[in-house]
Design an enzyme around this catalytic site. Structure first.
Site, short mmCIF file in Angstrom:
data_model
loop_
_atom_site.label_atom_id
_atom_site.label_comp_id
_atom_site.label_asym_id
_atom_site.label_seq_id
_atom_site.Cartn_x
_atom_site.Cartn_y
_atom_site.Cartn_z
N LYS A 160 0.71 -1.27 0.09
CA LYS A 160 -0.03 0.15 -0.14
C LYS A 160 0.76 1.37 -0.02
O LYS A 160 0.63 2.38 -0.71
CB LYS A 160 -0.94 0.07 1.10
CG LYS A 160 -1.98 -0.96 1.12
CD LYS A 160 -3.09 -0.67 1.93
CE LYS A 160 -4.32 -1.71 1.55
NZ LYS A 160 -5.34 -1.62 2.79
N LYS A 188 -9.28 -11.89 -7.31
CA LYS A 188 -10.14 -11.99 -6.33
C LYS A 188 -11.44 -11.13 -6.30
O LYS A 188 -11.33 -9.79 -6.87
CB LYS A 188 -9.15 -11.69 -5.05
CG LYS A 188 -9.84 -11.76 -3.61
CD LYS A 188 -9.04 -11.48 -2.54
CE LYS A 188 -9.72 -11.22 -1.32
NZ LYS A 188 -8.90 -11.06 0.02
N LYS A 222 -14.66 -5.28 -4.50
CA LYS A 222 -15.67 -4.06 -4.85
C LYS A 222 -14.78 -3.23 -5.85
O LYS A 222 -15.35 -2.61 -6.95
CB LYS A 222 -16.12 -3.28 -3.59
CG LYS A 222 -17.02 -2.35 -3.90
CD LYS A 222 -17.76 -1.91 -2.52
CE LYS A 222 -19.24 -1.22 -2.79
NZ LYS A 222 -19.80 -1.51 -1.70
#
Ligand code: TRP
Length: 333
Positions: free
Chosen positions: A112, A192, A195
């Site tokens: 990240k 995967k 959203k």
């Protein structure tokens, strides 16, 4: 008896990926582990940039769909992390015993932080807050997916360090309780289900909406014509059959696929039936909650009170152990 704690990000209404990958297991654990504690981790959701109005809606959507999916406030404690400020207090305490290097080595932090120009310190501290979530309730079993194993190792290190440093046996060593379902692939068959990738089916979608998404969904890429035999083991639709249909149906689906007895559309129709059967009661409950939103608020208020009671007890014991307990004239001597 094991004490269960788990958390989920407030990503809005559940989709079938996070339902099958986590929440269905939470619902089942309620039967064997009364008093399991489940938390919507909204303080974890603010480590990146976000829109406050969107976050508010997503906290609501997550709380509502957890109840719709079968989290039962009579059996489990469901609450919003930010309703229990003790999470942040224990998190601060844990930062003082966590080596910086251990945090910098976390895979999720490396991934990240590589994507942003300016790295918020909160991103580095994310797993410290997660350790605090778990240990605040002195939980020893944490139902999670494989991607959380590293975070749980850190929670165990933290527990051990605290106990060693203060010469106590206070915190347990929380172990992952791995979700039986492997990670669910998205409808594109590439990644995967998530959203942010737009490859999901919402848990609360109507039968027709589900069908509109299943119809074009990716299957075995080598099966071009209906007469080509398929390979269930590489097909993401088959994976969903295993989640939503019984064993007899699943065995039949696999055989029909391998022998090209059915085309992919036939197979998807059978999947739709299984999904409708499991998801209809969930959607109904969600509609009830939409009609009576106070039920969601009451459940969260109740859960928050119970969680906070446990949390305050832990914090007061932790303060005592650390020399931060109340000062009395007598003790000052
Ligand atoms: N990091 C977890 C996730 O992204 C969410 C989480 C936060 C959590 N605190 C937790 C999970 C405590 C289990 C226990 O899925």
């Amino acid at each position: 008896m094991a004490r269960i704690f788990s958390g989920i990000q407030p990503s809005g209404e559940l989709h079938i990926g996070n339902y099958l990958g986590a929440v269905k297991n939470w619902v089942q654990l309620q039967a064997t582990h009364p008093g399991a504690i489940y938390c919507v981790v909204d303080y974890h959701a603010i480590t990146g940039s976000y829109d406050p109005a969107v976050l508010r809606a997503r906290r609501w959507g997550m709380a509502k769909s957890l109840l719709a999916a079968g989290i039962d406030p009579a059996k489990a404690v469901l609450f919003m992390q930010s309703d229990v400020p003790e999470h942040t207090e224990l998190s601060w305490i844990f930062t003082t015993i966590t080596p910086l290097g251990d945090l910098e080595r976390q895979t999720q932090f490396k991934d990240k932080s590589a994507k942003v120009e300016s790295i918020p310190a909160g991103l580095l501290m994310y797993p410290v807050l997660q350790s605090a979530d778990i240990l605040l309730y002195r939980a020893d079993s944490v139902p999670v997916g494989e991607d959380q194993i590293q975070h749980l190792e850190l929670a165990r290190d933290t527990s051990r360090k605290f106990n060693l440093k203060f010469g106590v046996e206070y915190f347990p060593e929380p172990k992952p309780l791995l979700t039986p379902t492997r990670r669910i692939m998205g409808l594109d068959g590439n990644a995967k289900m998530s959203k942010s990738l737009g490859n999901t089916i919402g848990l609360l979608e109507t039968d027709d909406e589900i069908w509109q998404k299943l119809r074009p969904a990716m299957t075995d890429p080598q099966r071009v014509r209906k007469s080509d035999p398929g390979r269930p083991e590489v097909c993401n639709i088959f994976q969903l059959h295993k989640a939503f249909n019984d064993e007899t149906t699943v065995t039949n689906v696999a055989a029909q696929c391998r022998t090209a007895g059915w085309g992919c559309m036939d197979c998807k129709k059978v999947l739709l039936e299984g999904m409708v059967q499991e998801l209809t009661p969930i959607r109904r409950r969600s509609e009830d909650l939409d009609a009576e939103p106070q039920q969601v608020l009451d459940a969260l208020a109740d859960g928050g009170r119970t969680a906070r009671g446990i949390a305050q007890q832990t914090i007061s014991e932790v303060r005592e152990i650390m020399g931060l307990g109340a000062m009395t004239a007598a003790a000052l001597g």
